[in-house]
Design a protein around this motif. Sequence first.
Motif, short mmCIF file in Angstrom:
data_model
loop_
_atom_site.label_atom_id
_atom_site.label_comp_id
_atom_site.label_asym_id
_atom_site.label_seq_id
_atom_site.Cartn_x
_atom_site.Cartn_y
_atom_site.Cartn_z
N HIS A 25 0.55 -1.10 -0.37
CA HIS A 25 -0.13 -0.13 0.53
C HIS A 25 0.97 1.10 -0.35
N ASN A 26 1.97 1.13 0.86
CA ASN A 26 3.36 2.16 0.85
C ASN A 26 3.44 3.04 -0.40
N LEU A 27 4.00 1.57 -1.03
CA LEU A 27 4.35 2.04 -2.64
C LEU A 27 4.03 2.04 -3.12
N ASP A 28 2.77 1.35 -3.57
CA ASP A 28 2.00 2.43 -4.40
C ASP A 28 1.31 3.58 -3.68
N ARG A 29 1.28 4.32 -2.97
CA ARG A 29 0.54 5.41 -2.25
C ARG A 29 1.80 6.55 -3.03
N SER A 30 3.67 5.58 -2.86
CA SER A 30 4.46 7.19 -3.56
C SER A 30 4.57 6.83 -4.29
N ALA A 31 4.34 5.34 -5.39
CA ALA A 31 4.01 5.65 -6.57
C ALA A 31 3.22 6.85 -7.76
N ASP A 32 1.91 6.70 -6.77
CA ASP A 32 1.18 7.81 -7.00
C ASP A 32 1.44 9.41 -6.47
N ARG A 33 2.47 9.75 -6.19
CA ARG A 33 3.08 10.76 -5.83
C ARG A 33 4.35 10.74 -6.38
N ASP A 34 5.00 10.68 -6.46
CA ASP A 34 6.36 10.57 -8.38
C ASP A 34 7.08 10.41 -7.70
N THR A 35 7.19 9.58 -6.01
CA THR A 35 8.26 9.99 -5.44
C THR A 35 8.79 8.04 -5.52
N PRO A 36 10.28 8.32 -5.32
CA PRO A 36 11.02 7.27 -5.38
C PRO A 36 10.52 6.24 -3.96
N LYS A 37 10.54 5.15 -4.55
CA LYS A 37 10.32 4.07 -3.62
C LYS A 37 11.79 3.32 -2.73
N ARG A 38 11.77 3.59 -1.54
CA ARG A 38 12.31 3.27 -0.77
C ARG A 38 13.99 2.22 -1.83
N ASP A 39 13.68 1.77 -2.15
CA ASP A 39 14.83 0.42 -2.64
C ASP A 39 15.91 1.56 -3.77
N GLU A 40 14.89 2.35 -4.70
CA GLU A 40 15.42 3.46 -5.66
C GLU A 40 16.09 4.61 -5.17
N ARG A 41 16.55 4.53 -3.88
CA ARG A 41 16.74 6.11 -2.96
C ARG A 41 19.19 5.40 -3.20
N PRO A 42 19.19 6.47 -3.18
CA PRO A 42 20.73 5.89 -3.02
C PRO A 42 21.33 6.31 -1.84
N HIS A 43 21.55 4.60 -1.54
CA HIS A 43 22.14 4.08 -0.29
C HIS A 43 23.70 5.09 -0.49
N ARG A 44 23.05 5.15 1.23
CA ARG A 44 24.36 6.59 1.61
C ARG A 44 25.48 5.40 2.61
N PRO A 45 25.94 5.08 2.66
CA PRO A 45 26.74 4.28 4.46
C PRO A 45 26.76 5.07 5.21
N ARG A 46 26.82 4.39 6.56
CA ARG A 46 27.15 5.42 7.42
C ARG A 46 28.68 4.93 7.58
N LYS A 47 29.46 5.83 7.78
CA LYS A 47 30.73 5.99 8.39
C LYS A 47 30.95 5.44 9.43
N ALA A 48 31.75 4.47 9.87
CA ALA A 48 31.96 4.56 11.12
C ALA A 48 33.63 4.56 11.71
N SER A 49 33.30 5.97 12.35
CA SER A 49 34.33 6.43 12.69
C SER A 49 34.97 6.13 13.97
N ALA A 50 36.94 5.80 13.50
CA ALA A 50 38.19 4.76 14.62
C ALA A 50 37.82 5.02 16.15
N ASP A 51 37.10 6.72 16.59
CA ASP A 51 37.64 6.66 17.14
C ASP A 51 35.83 6.89 17.93
N ARG A 52 35.23 6.32 17.51
CA ARG A 52 33.71 6.18 17.78
C ARG A 52 33.79 4.88 19.26
N PHE A 53 34.90 4.57 18.58
CA PHE A 53 35.38 2.43 19.67
C PHE A 53 36.25 2.55 20.30
#
Length: 119
Positions: free
Chosen positions: A81-109
């Motif tokens: 249902h959510n995919l159908d609604r997003s297609a109706d609004r011409d917005t990219p579906k979740r799987d079509e959005r560019p993937h931006r991986p989070r950077k794990a900083s070395a000092d985080r750990f």
Amino acid sequence: MDRTPASNQPLETLRDGRLKATLWENQSDNGPYHTVTLAKVYEDKDGHLQETSSFSASELLRVAELARESHGLIRDLRREHNLDRSADRDTPKRDERPHRPRKASADRFAGREGPSLDR
């Protein structure tokens, strides 16, 4: 599988012996929503089939499994249902959005050690 319900007809019925989970689709101002009826079918003394929402202890895990399966189906229906609604609004579906991986900083750990096994 086409899951278009007729008026007052269940969307789907899952069964495990005499236990069943019936999925219903309802409409609201915010769109469709789903409910589930859990029941046990039994034969009364006159030989007529009846339903009850009372379960024995030995049936509870089977009822829980039907509930889990129902939850998965409803989750998939919401996703569709959510995919159908997003297609109706011409917005990219979740799987079509560019993937931006989070950077794990070395000092985080840095400076963190795991639990010690020496006691």
